[in-house]
Design a protein around this motif. Structure first.
Motif, PDB file in Angstrom:
ATOM      1  N   ALA A 291       0.817  -1.218   0.000  1.00  0.00           N
ATOM      2  CA  ALA A 291       0.000   0.000   0.000  1.00  0.00           C
ATOM      3  C   ALA A 291       0.851   1.269   0.000  1.00  0.00           C
ATOM      4  O   ALA A 291       0.327   2.380   0.041  1.00  0.00           O
ATOM      5  CB  ALA A 291      -0.928  -0.004   1.215  1.00  0.00           C
ATOM      6  N   GLY A 292       2.199   1.100  -0.022  1.00  0.00           N
ATOM      7  CA  GLY A 292       3.082   2.263  -0.093  1.00  0.00           C
ATOM      8  C   GLY A 292       3.725   2.657   1.219  1.00  0.00           C
ATOM      9  O   GLY A 292       4.472   3.635   1.282  1.00  0.00           O
ATOM     10  N   GLY A 293       3.439   1.901   2.289  1.00  0.00           N
ATOM     11  CA  GLY A 293       4.015   2.219   3.591  1.00  0.00           C
ATOM     12  C   GLY A 293       5.305   1.477   3.853  1.00  0.00           C
ATOM     13  O   GLY A 293       5.904   0.874   2.954  1.00  0.00           O
ATOM     14  N   ARG A 294       5.723   1.508   5.106  1.00  0.00           N
ATOM     15  CA  ARG A 294       6.908   0.794   5.558  1.00  0.00           C
ATOM     16  C   ARG A 294       6.515  -0.159   6.682  1.00  0.00           C
ATOM     17  O   ARG A 294       5.529   0.074   7.375  1.00  0.00           O
ATOM     18  CB  ARG A 294       7.974   1.755   6.089  1.00  0.00           C
ATOM     19  CG  ARG A 294       8.647   2.564   5.016  1.00  0.00           C
ATOM     20  CD  ARG A 294       9.871   3.278   5.594  1.00  0.00           C
ATOM     21  NE  ARG A 294      10.485   4.162   4.646  1.00  0.00           N
ATOM     22  CZ  ARG A 294      11.373   3.799   3.733  1.00  0.00           C
ATOM     23  NH1 ARG A 294      11.753   2.547   3.650  1.00  0.00           N
ATOM     24  NH2 ARG A 294      11.899   4.676   2.914  1.00  0.00           N
ATOM     25  N   ALA A 295       7.325  -1.196   6.861  1.00  0.00           N
ATOM     26  CA  ALA A 295       7.097  -2.155   7.942  1.00  0.00           C
ATOM     27  C   ALA A 295       8.449  -2.497   8.554  1.00  0.00           C
ATOM     28  O   ALA A 295       9.184  -3.314   8.017  1.00  0.00           O
ATOM     29  CB  ALA A 295       6.408  -3.407   7.407  1.00  0.00           C
ATOM     30  N   ILE A 296       8.767  -1.836   9.660  1.00  0.00           N
ATOM     31  CA  ILE A 296      10.082  -1.980  10.284  1.00  0.00           C
ATOM     32  C   ILE A 296       9.895  -2.455  11.720  1.00  0.00           C
ATOM     33  O   ILE A 296       9.044  -1.939  12.446  1.00  0.00           O
ATOM     34  CB  ILE A 296      10.828  -0.615  10.312  1.00  0.00           C
ATOM     35  CG1 ILE A 296      10.823   0.055   8.938  1.00  0.00           C
ATOM     36  CG2 ILE A 296      12.231  -0.780  10.863  1.00  0.00           C
ATOM     37  CD1 ILE A 296      11.588  -0.652   7.879  1.00  0.00           C
TER      38      ILE A 296
END
Length: 200
Positions: free
Chosen positions: A120-125
């Motif tokens: 969806a265009g986000g980040r997952a950190i």
């Protein structure tokens, strides 16, 4: 449907990840690769939405793979899933364009959610690593890292100079700078510490 390619050199782990992701109604594993080169080829051929890769793999590391995928197919989001809880690796992963960085001991649901988020265009950190990454700065320049990586493999000063197209005196200067910055006694200790911090 979010199309996923998996890159993992351990067959059992790769199969388990594929099985877990295929349980999700909106995720589909369209390709699996045992090394970085094969994963890159799959990304070129299949143009997946997301590539999930480990860091240390044969033929092309996960970090090098992320950089290459960014160049050949920037529409594929890269998520690193690894055992390396090192802030230096996270920073390098973000520098080469990875949009996610998770640890292998995270709950399975976290991976599925991360893939949806990056798609969806986000980040997952990983939140704990993210805090560490911004507080721990890599003091080495790119050239110092290159020289230390060669030294780590046992190359002599002359060998490093030939490989990197430098003069031997210049190589000695880079090694001396790196050793001084890391506060160790020799090139072996400097390379080991840099590797432990995720800077190589």
């Amino acid at each position: 449907m979010i199309r996923v390619v998996l890159a993992e050199d351990q067959a059992l782990v790769r199969g388990a990840l594929a099985a877990l992701l295929d349980l999700e109604p909106d995720l589909r594993v369209v390709g699996q690769a045992p090394d970085g080169e094969a994963a890159l080829q799959l990304c070129v051929e299949l143009r997946p939405d997301v590539l999930v890769t480990d860091i240390e793999m044969p033929r092309l590391s996960g970090l090098d793979l992320a950089a290459r995928v960014r160049d050949v197919h920037p529409g594929t989001a890269v998520v690193i899933v690894t055992t390396f809880a090192r802030a230096g690796y996270l920073r390098r992963a973000l520098e080469v364009g990875a949009r996610g960085y998770l640890l292998k001991d995270a709950p399975a649901d976290d991976l599925a959610d991360a893939l949806r988020r990056v798609h969806a265009g986000g980040r997952a950190i990983d939140p704990h690593l993210a805090a560490d990454a911004w507080s721990e700065q890599n003091p080495l320049t790119d050239r110092e890292r290159q020289v230390l990586a060669q030294a780590e493999g046992g190359a002599s000063t002359a060998g490093i100079a030939r490989t990197l197209g430098l003069r031997e005196g210049t190589v000695r200067n880079y090694l001396s700078e790196a050793i001084g910055k890391l506060g160790v006694d020799n090139r072996v200790a400097a390379a080991r510490l840099a590797r432990e911090r995720g800077w190589l």
